[in-house]
Scaffold this motif. Structure first.
Motif, PDB file in Angstrom:
ATOM      1  N   ALA A   1      -7.624  13.447   9.006  1.00 15.28           N
ATOM      2  CA  ALA A   1      -8.122  13.569  10.309  1.00 15.28           C
ATOM      3  C   ALA A   1      -9.471  13.095  10.381  1.00 15.28           C
ATOM      4  CB  ALA A   1      -8.094  15.058  10.788  1.00 15.28           C
ATOM      5  N   ILE A   2     -10.217  13.432   9.651  1.00 19.39           N
ATOM      6  CA  ILE A   2     -11.713  13.873   9.924  1.00 19.39           C
ATOM      7  C   ILE A   2     -11.258  11.654   9.062  1.00 19.39           C
ATOM      8  CG2 ILE A   2     -14.304  13.995   8.738  1.00 19.39           C
ATOM      9  CD1 ILE A   2     -13.474  16.833   8.471  1.00 19.39           C
ATOM     10  N   LEU A   3     -11.534  11.032   7.689  1.00 19.25           N
ATOM     11  CA  LEU A   3     -11.093   9.842   7.737  1.00 19.25           C
ATOM     12  C   LEU A   3     -10.623   9.330   9.291  1.00 19.25           C
ATOM     13  CD1 LEU A   3     -10.447  10.311   3.961  1.00 19.25           C
ATOM     14  CD2 LEU A   3     -12.252   9.520   5.056  1.00 19.25           C
ATOM     15  N   ASP A   4     -10.003   9.260   9.775  1.00 18.33           N
ATOM     16  CA  ASP A   4      -8.969   8.511  10.382  1.00 18.33           C
ATOM     17  C   ASP A   4     -10.309   8.914  11.331  1.00 18.33           C
ATOM     18  OD1 ASP A   4      -6.391   8.340   9.062  1.00 18.33           O
ATOM     19  OD2 ASP A   4      -5.872   9.667  10.480  1.00 18.33           O
ATOM     20  N   ARG A   5     -11.082   9.549  11.762  1.00 18.79           N
ATOM     21  CA  ARG A   5     -11.924   8.962  12.887  1.00 18.79           C
ATOM     22  C   ARG A   5     -13.087   7.948  12.528  1.00 18.79           C
ATOM     23  NH1 ARG A   5     -16.862  11.671  13.137  1.00 18.79           N
ATOM     24  NH2 ARG A   5     -15.599  13.375  12.197  1.00 18.79           N
ATOM     25  N   LEU A   6     -13.421   9.247  11.256  1.00 19.85           N
ATOM     26  CA  LEU A   6     -14.991   7.435  10.737  1.00 19.85           C
ATOM     27  C   LEU A   6     -14.119   6.357  10.349  1.00 19.85           C
ATOM     28  CD1 LEU A   6     -15.882   9.751   7.779  1.00 19.85           C
ATOM     29  CD2 LEU A   6     -17.123   9.762   9.775  1.00 19.85           C
ATOM     30  N   LEU A   7     -12.640   6.336  10.541  1.00 16.07           N
ATOM     31  CA  LEU A   7     -12.854   4.743  10.459  1.00 16.07           C
ATOM     32  C   LEU A   7     -12.342   4.262  11.939  1.00 16.07           C
ATOM     33  CD1 LEU A   7     -11.181   2.505   8.699  1.00 16.07           C
ATOM     34  CD2 LEU A   7      -9.142   2.756   9.531  1.00 16.07           C
ATOM     35  N   ILE A   8     -12.294   5.105  13.176  1.00 12.04           N
ATOM     36  CA  ILE A   8     -12.611   4.543  13.564  1.00 12.04           C
ATOM     37  C   ILE A   8     -13.543   4.249  14.539  1.00 12.04           C
ATOM     38  CG2 ILE A   8     -12.032   5.188  16.692  1.00 12.04           C
ATOM     39  CD1 ILE A   8      -9.092   6.677  15.636  1.00 12.04           C
ATOM     40  N   GLU A   9     -14.531   4.991  13.965  1.00 15.12           N
ATOM     41  CA  GLU A   9     -15.979   5.946  14.715  1.00 15.12           C
ATOM     42  C   GLU A   9     -16.659   3.746  13.427  1.00 15.12           C
ATOM     43  OE1 GLU A   9     -17.209   8.876  13.840  1.00 15.12           O
ATOM     44  OE2 GLU A   9     -16.347   9.998  15.614  1.00 15.12           O
TER      45      GLU A   9
ATOM     46  N   ASN B   1      -0.270  19.452  -6.311  1.00 12.28           N
ATOM     47  CA  ASN B   1       1.334  18.874  -5.018  1.00 12.28           C
ATOM     48  C   ASN B   1       0.673  18.614  -3.678  1.00 12.28           C
ATOM     49  OD1 ASN B   1       2.054  20.651  -7.452  1.00 12.28           O
ATOM     50  ND2 ASN B   1       3.867  19.455  -6.949  1.00 12.28           N
ATOM     51  N   CYS B   2       0.690  17.219  -3.820  1.00 10.86           N
ATOM     52  CA  CYS B   2      -0.338  16.906  -1.898  1.00 10.86           C
ATOM     53  C   CYS B   2       0.491  15.705  -1.576  1.00 10.86           C
ATOM     54  CB  CYS B   2      -1.671  17.361  -2.232  1.00 10.86           C
ATOM     55  SG  CYS B   2      -2.757  15.746  -2.950  1.00 10.86           S
ATOM     56  N   ARG B   3       0.384  15.722  -0.155  1.00 15.75           N
ATOM     57  CA  ARG B   3       0.991  14.391   0.087  1.00 15.75           C
ATOM     58  C   ARG B   3       0.141  13.185  -0.168  1.00 15.75           C
ATOM     59  NH1 ARG B   3       1.121  14.913   6.007  1.00 15.75           N
ATOM     60  NH2 ARG B   3       1.804  12.581   6.179  1.00 15.75           N
ATOM     61  N   VAL B   4       0.503  12.022   0.060  1.00 12.21           N
ATOM     62  CA  VAL B   4       0.336  10.654  -0.615  1.00 12.21           C
ATOM     63  C   VAL B   4      -0.512  10.183   1.372  1.00 12.21           C
ATOM     64  CG1 VAL B   4      -0.458   8.700  -1.691  1.00 12.21           C
ATOM     65  CG2 VAL B   4       0.896  10.468  -2.622  1.00 12.21           C
ATOM     66  N   MET B   5      -1.352  10.451   1.851  1.00 16.50           N
ATOM     67  CA  MET B   5      -2.375   9.690   3.110  1.00 16.50           C
ATOM     68  C   MET B   5      -2.804   8.704   2.868  1.00 16.50           C
ATOM     69  SD  MET B   5      -1.964  14.322   4.922  1.00 16.50           S
ATOM     70  CE  MET B   5      -2.951  14.486   3.462  1.00 16.50           C
ATOM     71  N   HIS B   6      -2.532   7.429   3.394  1.00 21.68           N
ATOM     72  CA  HIS B   6      -3.330   6.301   3.489  1.00 21.68           C
ATOM     73  C   HIS B   6      -4.133   6.423   4.262  1.00 21.68           C
ATOM     74  CE1 HIS B   6       0.147   4.992   5.770  1.00 21.68           C
ATOM     75  NE2 HIS B   6      -0.833   4.029   6.571  1.00 21.68           N
ATOM     76  N   ILE B   7      -6.040   5.693   4.284  1.00 17.72           N
ATOM     77  CA  ILE B   7      -6.417   6.017   5.447  1.00 17.72           C
ATOM     78  C   ILE B   7      -6.558   4.731   6.106  1.00 17.72           C
ATOM     79  CG2 ILE B   7      -8.893   6.256   6.155  1.00 17.72           C
ATOM     80  CD1 ILE B   7      -7.297   8.391   5.478  1.00 17.72           C
ATOM     81  N   HIS B   8      -6.420   3.290   5.118  1.00 19.96           N
ATOM     82  CA  HIS B   8      -6.197   1.927   5.551  1.00 19.96           C
ATOM     83  C   HIS B   8      -5.312   1.659   4.750  1.00 19.96           C
ATOM     84  CE1 HIS B   8      -8.970   0.481   2.236  1.00 19.96           C
ATOM     85  NE2 HIS B   8      -9.771   2.269   2.338  1.00 19.96           N
TER      86      HIS B   8
ATOM     87  N   THR C   1       0.968  -0.582  -0.085  1.00 19.40           N
ATOM     88  CA  THR C   1      -0.532  -0.192   0.046  1.00 19.40           C
ATOM     89  C   THR C   1       1.148   1.476  -0.230  1.00 19.40           C
ATOM     90  OG1 THR C   1      -1.811  -1.194   1.212  1.00 19.40           O
ATOM     91  CG2 THR C   1      -1.919   0.852   0.892  1.00 19.40           C
ATOM     92  N   HIS C   2       1.860   1.010   0.955  1.00 27.41           N
ATOM     93  CA  HIS C   2       2.766   2.170   1.072  1.00 27.41           C
ATOM     94  C   HIS C   2       4.307   2.034   1.304  1.00 27.41           C
ATOM     95  CE1 HIS C   2       3.116   1.750   5.136  1.00 27.41           C
ATOM     96  NE2 HIS C   2       2.375   1.502   4.810  1.00 27.41           N
TER      97      HIS C   2
ATOM     98  N   VAL D   1      -8.768   0.713  -1.563  1.00 31.73           N
ATOM     99  CA  VAL D   1      -8.305   1.543  -0.739  1.00 31.73           C
ATOM    100  C   VAL D   1      -8.324   2.570  -0.662  1.00 31.73           C
ATOM    101  CG1 VAL D   1      -6.421   2.490   0.684  1.00 31.73           C
ATOM    102  CG2 VAL D   1      -6.201  -0.289  -0.887  1.00 31.73           C
ATOM    103  N   VAL D   2      -8.620   4.208   0.838  1.00 32.17           N
ATOM    104  CA  VAL D   2      -8.948   5.389   0.988  1.00 32.17           C
ATOM    105  C   VAL D   2      -7.534   6.160   0.365  1.00 32.17           C
ATOM    106  CG1 VAL D   2     -10.165   7.175   1.559  1.00 32.17           C
ATOM    107  CG2 VAL D   2     -11.402   4.956   1.203  1.00 32.17           C
ATOM    108  N   PHE D   3      -7.325   7.140  -0.127  1.00 31.11           N
ATOM    109  CA  PHE D   3      -6.455   8.120   0.355  1.00 31.11           C
ATOM    110  C   PHE D   3      -6.855   9.093   0.637  1.00 31.11           C
ATOM    111  CE2 PHE D   3      -4.693   4.899  -0.962  1.00 31.11           C
ATOM    112  CZ  PHE D   3      -2.831   4.356  -1.255  1.00 31.11           C
TER     113      PHE D   3
END
Length: 296
Positions: A157-165, A130-137, A105-106, A147-149
């Motif tokens: 930050a919001i997607l990380d929270r949604l994953l935890i929830e 020009n942006c970072r590549v940030m995997h959520i899972h 994945t990374h 896979v979501v980035f």
């Protein structure tokens, strides 16, 4: 909800049902952004309303234009690598891609190339982003599928929270050995590291909570096609749980499967989640791209 991008600005027209909402309430209550990120936005003066800086406790009216400096140009944190990329969904805030088997994945170390994240960096480069590549899972190297980035820190930050929830719903297809005695079931066994094998995980009372739901789709001779939904996302969770109940994945030699395929027969076939900023439900299906036919 009406949104648009203008240069580096994310612009949101305050909807009727947000009457008298404040900037602070949008960030803290609507989006539940982390305190540190909110603090940085305040310090760096990244938010305007109708082109002006307003106090963050000032009530906003429907039609006001909230403007956030979200799309700053940032150096890629991984090296762009050319390769075919199967995009399932993309907007200014995130991208959902269909990962083929055989790709990490990374990167696992600085400068590494040939991973899914490297392909996405190249995709961003060709699109002029020009942006970072940030995997959520993540998915295991030999597991395929959706896979979501994220494209910027607020989205991540919001997607990380949604994953935890557990609001990011992932549905897998798995071809396993043997036949089930029941059509569906739930496996609730904690998973921890295997002290005798660096890459393996095992069911362990001292491990992390792990819950796997499965449903039989089709019996194929001495194998069964199953639909699997996870409540948790532990490393190798499906592989460990299925092996634990006596149904290892076909091709998964690490957990007792027979080498009938060149990889474990596991594919992340569907994903759904609310958009981090608009709340709109995003649902996508990922086709299995290689010679493992998982579709029923």
């Amino acid at each position: 909800m009406k949104t648009m991008r203008k240069g580096s600005l994310f612009q949101l027209s305050i909807p009727e049902n947000w009457k008298n909402v404040t900037i602070e309430q949008i960030l803290k209550l609507r989006w539940q952004a982390p305190k540190k990120l909110i603090h940085m936005m305040r310090v760096n003066k990244e938010i305007k309303v109708n082109g002006d800086y307003l106090p963050w406790n000032h009530p906003l009216s429907p039609g006001d234009l909230l403007q956030i400096d979200l799309f700053k140009e940032t150096d890629y944190d991984v090296l762009p690598s050319y390769g075919e990329l199967h995009v399932l969904y993309e907007d200014d805030h995130l991208i959902v891609v269909n990962k083929p088997a055989g790709l990490d994945t990374h990167p696992n170390k600085p400068g590494e190339e040939g991973t899914l994240a490297n392909l996405i960096a190249f995709h961003f480069q060709t699109m002029g982003e020009n942006c970072r590549v940030m995997h959520i899972h993540r998915l295991d190297r030999d597991t395929s599928g959706a896979v979501v980035f994220a494209k910027h820190p607020l989205s991540k930050a919001i997607l990380d929270r949604l994953l935890i929830e557990r609001k990011v719903k992932r549905t897998y297809l798995a071809l396993v050995h043997g036949k089930f005695k029941q059509k569906k079931g739930t496996i609730s066994e904690r998973i921890g590291r295997d002290r005798h094998h660096n890459t393996r995980r095992r069911v362990s009372t001292s491990g992390q909570e792990a819950v796997t739901h499965y449903r039989v789709l089709e019996v194929r001779e001495n194998m069964t096609l199953t639909e699997v939904v996870l409540d948790t996302g532990r490393t190798h969770q499906i592989r460990v749980h299925m092996s634990h109940i006596g149904h290892p994945l076909a091709g998964d030699t690490l957990y007792g499967g027979k080498p009938v395929f060149k990889r474990q027969a596991l594919h992340a076939a569907r994903i759904s989640f609310p958009h981090p900023l608009t709340g709109e439900m995003i649902e996508r299906e990922a086709e299995c791209l290689d010679d493992i036919v998982l579709e029923s």
